[in-house]
Design a protein around this motif. Structure first.
Motif, short mmCIF file in Angstrom:
data_model
loop_
_atom_site.label_atom_id
_atom_site.label_comp_id
_atom_site.label_asym_id
_atom_site.label_seq_id
_atom_site.Cartn_x
_atom_site.Cartn_y
_atom_site.Cartn_z
N ASP A 15 0.82 -1.21 0.00
CA ASP A 15 0.00 0.00 0.00
C ASP A 15 0.85 1.26 0.00
O ASP A 15 0.51 2.25 -0.64
N TYR A 16 1.96 1.24 0.75
CA TYR A 16 2.81 2.42 0.87
C TYR A 16 4.01 2.40 -0.08
O TYR A 16 4.83 3.31 -0.05
N GLY A 17 4.12 1.35 -0.87
CA GLY A 17 5.21 1.28 -1.85
C GLY A 17 6.59 1.16 -1.21
O GLY A 17 7.55 1.71 -1.73
N LEU A 18 6.67 0.43 -0.10
CA LEU A 18 7.95 0.28 0.59
C LEU A 18 8.54 -1.10 0.34
O LEU A 18 7.83 -2.09 0.30
N SER A 19 9.85 -1.13 0.20
CA SER A 19 10.55 -2.40 0.03
C SER A 19 10.94 -2.95 1.40
O SER A 19 10.92 -2.23 2.41
N THR A 20 11.32 -4.20 1.42
CA THR A 20 11.80 -4.81 2.66
C THR A 20 13.01 -4.06 3.19
O THR A 20 13.11 -3.79 4.40
N ALA A 21 13.92 -3.69 2.30
CA ALA A 21 15.12 -2.96 2.71
C ALA A 21 14.76 -1.63 3.36
O ALA A 21 15.37 -1.23 4.36
N THR A 22 13.77 -0.93 2.81
CA THR A 22 13.36 0.35 3.36
C THR A 22 12.75 0.18 4.75
O THR A 22 13.07 0.93 5.68
N VAL A 23 11.90 -0.81 4.90
CA VAL A 23 11.28 -1.07 6.21
C VAL A 23 12.35 -1.43 7.24
O VAL A 23 12.32 -0.92 8.37
N LEU A 24 13.29 -2.26 6.86
CA LEU A 24 14.37 -2.62 7.79
C LEU A 24 15.21 -1.40 8.16
O LEU A 24 15.59 -1.23 9.32
N ALA A 25 15.48 -0.53 7.21
CA ALA A 25 16.25 0.68 7.49
C ALA A 25 15.49 1.58 8.47
O ALA A 25 16.09 2.15 9.39
N ILE A 26 14.18 1.69 8.30
CA ILE A 26 13.36 2.49 9.22
C ILE A 26 13.42 1.90 10.62
O ILE A 26 13.61 2.61 11.60
#
Length: 65
Positions: free
Chosen positions: A46-57
């Motif tokens: 829904d938010y267009g986030l990748s796994t890498a982006t979520v992990l970085a957050i």
């Protein structure tokens, strides 16, 4: 071992693994983890986030005590 013996051994192993899988599917903790995983994937999509982006957050978030 003969092919028949190999086949029977594979059958037994498969039956054991199917029983283990059935047992795991009844585990409420596993069901919760699977539900969380599906919800997380949906939100990421829904938010267009990748796994890498979520992990970085998550890694950049301040530690909670």
């Amino acid at each position: 071992m003969s092919k028949l013996a190999d086949f029977r051994a594979a059958e037994r192993k498969l039956a054991e693994q199917l029983a283990q899988l059935e047992s795991m599917q009844q585990d409420t903790e596993l069901q919760g983890e699977l539900q969380f995983n599906e919800e997380l994937k949906r939100l990421m999509s829904d938010y267009g986030l990748s796994t890498a982006t979520v992990l970085a957050i998550l890694r950049s978030a301040p530690k909670q005590r």
